[in-house]
Design an enzyme around this catalytic site. Structure first.
Site, mmCIF file in Angstrom:
data_model
loop_
_atom_site.group_PDB
_atom_site.id
_atom_site.type_symbol
_atom_site.label_atom_id
_atom_site.label_comp_id
_atom_site.label_asym_id
_atom_site.label_seq_id
_atom_site.Cartn_x
_atom_site.Cartn_y
_atom_site.Cartn_z
ATOM 1 N N GLU A 53 0.990 -1.124 -0.089
ATOM 2 C CA GLU A 53 -0.041 -0.097 0.080
ATOM 3 C C GLU A 53 0.799 1.332 0.129
ATOM 4 O OE1 GLU A 53 -1.956 0.075 3.680
ATOM 5 O OE2 GLU A 53 -3.601 1.654 2.971
ATOM 6 N N LYS A 124 -9.375 1.370 -1.943
ATOM 7 C CA LYS A 124 -9.700 0.724 -0.595
ATOM 8 C C LYS A 124 -10.964 1.333 -0.063
ATOM 9 C CE LYS A 124 -7.145 0.485 3.767
ATOM 10 N NZ LYS A 124 -5.853 0.849 4.378
ATOM 11 N N CYS A 157 -4.618 -3.639 2.706
ATOM 12 C CA CYS A 157 -4.574 -3.469 4.344
ATOM 13 C C CYS A 157 -5.764 -3.866 5.108
ATOM 14 C CB CYS A 157 -3.806 -2.172 4.581
ATOM 15 S SG CYS A 157 -2.795 -2.571 6.050
HETATM 16 C C1 ACM Z 1 -3.820 0.318 7.347
HETATM 17 O O1 ACM Z 1 -4.945 -0.235 6.985
HETATM 18 N N1 ACM Z 1 -3.039 0.653 6.481
HETATM 19 C C2 ACM Z 1 -3.746 -0.032 8.655
#
Ligand code: ACM
Length: 279
Positions: A53, A124, A157
């Site tokens: 990420e 995301k 993530c």
């Molecule tokens: C995250 O979602 N980067 C902790």
């Protein structure tokens, strides 16, 4: 830098080399971070490589202004460099970056095929903590891409906390779930093994390493990137510290078979008629 390879002894059919780059970017130094990550990548030969990420910018943004300055669109420097690397090495890439689209900025991953063509972005869905101050919630939904002869889905993530994400991707046919991450909690390298076995898929977790200290805040990252198979085996895994490229040779078609014995199939055995309360 550290390079490691695993060969799947179960099958020698249609083997694919899938893996990750675990890097330790310096905040804001996009050109340095991209070229260093690609140098690490070049230590392995892969059909699919997953980068963390926000691998090009770093994670610990302090202001919206910083996010705006470091965000890029799909014709920006980072995606151009990744596309060039992908086509020169016949390597499909999934990599996290701050995506500018009109006046909106998303915490995204770009999906690039082995010819260097952009197949799409995943934005995301579940934003973690102060990401909510800086990024728009993702609007792409959860899609599966055909790259390098594999069906690849993407989550980023904190999405790991929502088992629906991996489930939807698997139901849509994903054989491999790419999981670019900047893990600030220790759970995902373990939980991803559950996501793999409950969905019968491979998972490539690409985390970053190191520590970021900025503006009185600090994050220490988990590293421990890995490739897991549908039976919860960890095929290769990086340590917490350092920068690494590792690959495993897998037969992605193992993920197409959801049968676990002559009477059970983990998808056919689902009972959506009893799951109403989920939505
Ligand atoms: C995250 O979602 N980067 C902790």
């Amino acid at each position: 830098m550290n390079v490691n390879r695993f060969h799947d002894p179960i099958s020698s059919m249609c083997m694919k080399r899938v893996g990750f780059v675990q890097n330790n970017p310096i905040f804001g130094e996009v050109r340095r971070n991209v070229s260093r990550a690609l140098r690490i990548a070049s230590e392995v030969e892969a059909d699919l490589l997953v980068f963390p990420e926000l691998f090009n910018t770093g994670y610990l943004f302090l202001t919206k202004d910083e996010v705006e300055k470091l965000s890029e669109d799909l014709s920006g420097y980072t995606v151009e460099q990744l596309r060039m690397y992908a086509s020169e090495n016949s390597t499909a890439i999934v990599a996290g970056f701050a995506e500018r689209s009109g006046d909106k900025i998303y915490n995204s991953a770009v999906i690039i095929d082995e010819n260097g063509e952009v197949k799409g972005t995943y934005r995301k869905a579940h934003l973690f903590y102060e990401e909510k101050l800086f990024f728009e919630p993702g609007d792409t939904g959860f899609n599966v891409y055909n790259v390098a002869g594999m069906k690849v889905g993407v989550m980023i993530c904190y999405d790991w906390r929502f088992p629906e994400v991996a489930r939807i991707l698997a139901l849509k046919g994903a054989q491999v779930i790419a999981h670019p991450s900047n893990l600030v909690l220790p759970f995902a390298p373990t939980v991803d093994l559950a996501r793999a076995v409950e969905n019968g898929v491979f998972i490539v977790l690409a985390d970053r390493s190191g520590r970021e200290v900025r503006g009185g805040k600090s994050y220490e990252y988990e590293g421990r990137s890995l490739v897991a198979d549908p039976k919860m085996n960890v095929l290769v895994q990086a340590p917490k510290e350092g920068e690494h490229a590792m690959i495993a040779e897998i037969d992605p078609s193992r993920a197409d078979n959801k049968r676990i014995n002559e009477l059970n199939d983990i998808f056919r055995d689902r009972r959506p008629d009893l799951y109403e309360g989920l939505c």
